[in-house]
Design an enzyme around this catalytic site. Structure first.
Site, PDB file in Angstrom:
ATOM      1  N   GLU A  48      25.146 -58.419 -13.593  1.00  0.00           N
ATOM      2  CA  GLU A  48      26.432 -57.954 -14.081  1.00  0.00           C
ATOM      3  C   GLU A  48      25.864 -57.168 -15.526  1.00  0.00           C
ATOM      4  OE1 GLU A  48      29.204 -61.114 -15.135  1.00  0.00           O
ATOM      5  OE2 GLU A  48      29.164 -61.841 -13.136  1.00  0.00           O
ATOM      6  N   GLU A  59      34.670 -63.787 -24.194  1.00  0.00           N
ATOM      7  CA  GLU A  59      33.391 -63.900 -24.486  1.00  0.00           C
ATOM      8  C   GLU A  59      33.173 -65.229 -25.744  1.00  0.00           C
ATOM      9  OE1 GLU A  59      32.050 -63.058 -22.186  1.00  0.00           O
ATOM     10  OE2 GLU A  59      32.525 -60.921 -21.752  1.00  0.00           O
TER      11      GLU A  59
END
Length: 261
Positions: A48, A59
Site C-alpha cells: 500500500e 490516521e
C-alpha cells in the site's frame, strides 16, 4: 489481476498474504523506493503506497507525522507516480494507493486513473469515501482497470453484507473502530465480524489497523486471507530515516516468518 494472483498464490501454498504500508516520500522518494523493495524482498505480497495528505482523518499520530514530514519535503502525487513507474522496472508486486478523495479530485479523476494504469497501480483505497458514494470514482477506475477497494468496519453492522458483496480487489477489514496505529489489544468480536463477511464476500479479505508485530499478525491471520501492517513500519522509517531499509526488511521478514509458521 495482480492482486488476485497474489492472494491465489499464497492460498495455493496454504499461506496468508502480507500487505504492507508506507507513506510515500517520507525521507525522500529514493528512501521510499528502497523501503518498498525491502518489503517486497522480505516477502510482502502487496504494498500500500500511502499518499501524504494534510488532514488524514483515518490516521493515527504516527502516519499523520510521517505525512506532514513528507509534504514538507516536497512530495507530490506526480512525483509519486514517477517513483512507481521506476519501481515497475524492479518488481511486479501489486501496488495499491491509499489516499483521500480530495487528492484525486484536485489532481483530476480522469488524469489520476490514467496515470494509475500507465504506471502500474492496481488498486485504490479511499477511506473517507463512503461506500454509498463509491460511484464518484467507480466508473473511471473500472475503465482504467483499477480496483476500487472497499473498507468494512465492525461499526458497519447491516451494511457489511452489501459492502462485502460489491467489493473488488480485496476487502479491507478494519480491525477496530478508530484511527490507524499499533494496538496492544482488540475489543472486536472477530468471529462474529468475519462470519458475516465470509458469507457475503466472493473476494479475499485482509485485516488491518493496529497490527503491531509478528505475534499479532499470526493471531489475526486465522480470520482472513491476509494481514495489513502499516503504522509499525512507518514508525521504523520515522526512527531510522534514510537508514531504515535494512530495519524495514528485518521487520517485514519477521512478519512473513510468523505468518508461515
Amino acid at each position: 489481476m495482480r492482486i488476485k494472483e497474489a492472494f491465489e498464490k499464497r492460498k495455493k501454498n496454504g499461506q496468508k498474504a502480507l500487505i504492507t504500508y508506507i507513506v510515500s516520500g517520507d525521507f525522500g522518494y529514493e528512501t521510499t523506493k528502497k523501503n518498498i523493495m525491502s518489503m517486497v524482498n522480505a516477502g510482502a505480497d502487496i504494498v500500500e503506497i500511502g499518499i501524504p495528505f494534510s488532514d488524514p482523518i483515518a490516521e493515527g499520530i504516527v502516519i499523520q507525522e510521517a505525512s506532514q514530514h513528507s509534504l514538507e519535503g516536497g512530495t507530490t502525487l506526480a512525483g509519486i507516480f514517477k517513483m512507481v513507474k521506476e519501481l515497475r522496472n524492479e518488481t511486479d508486486t501489486p501496488f495499491v494507493m491509499m489516499m483521500y478523495l480530495n487528492t484525486i479530485y484536485r489532481f483530476g479523476t480522469e488524469r489520476f486513473f490514467d496515470l494509475c494504469n500507465e504506471c502500474g497501480i492496481d488498486g485504490v483505497i479511499v477511506p473517507d469515501m463512503p461506500f454509498e458514494e463509491k460511484d464518484e470514482i467507480q466508473g473511471t477506475a473500472t475503465a482504467h482497470g483499477v480496483d476500487n477497494i472497499s473498507l468494512v468496519t465492525p461499526a458497519s453492522h447491516d451494511r457489511i453484507e452489501s459492502i462485502a458483496k460489491d467489493a473488488e480487489g480485496f476487502l479491507y477489514c478494519v480491525s477496530s473502530i478508530g484511527v490507524t496505529g499499533t494496538r496492544n489489544e482488540f475489543s472486536t468480536d472477530f468471529d462474529a465480524f468475519f462470519d458475516v463477511i465470509k458469507k457475503n464476500a466472493d473476494i479475499p479479505c485482509a485485516v488491518g489497523f493496529g497490527i503491531s508485530g509478528p505475534e499479532q499478525a499470526k493471531k489475526m491471520s486465522q480470520y482472513c486471507d491476509g494481514v495489513i501492517v502499516g503504522s509499525a513500519i512507518v514508525k521504523i522509517i520515522s526512527e531510522y530515516g534514510e537508514d531504515s531499509p535494512k530495519k524495514v526488511y528485518e521487520f517485514t521478514k519477521s512478519l512473513r516468518d510468523a505468518l508461515d509458521e
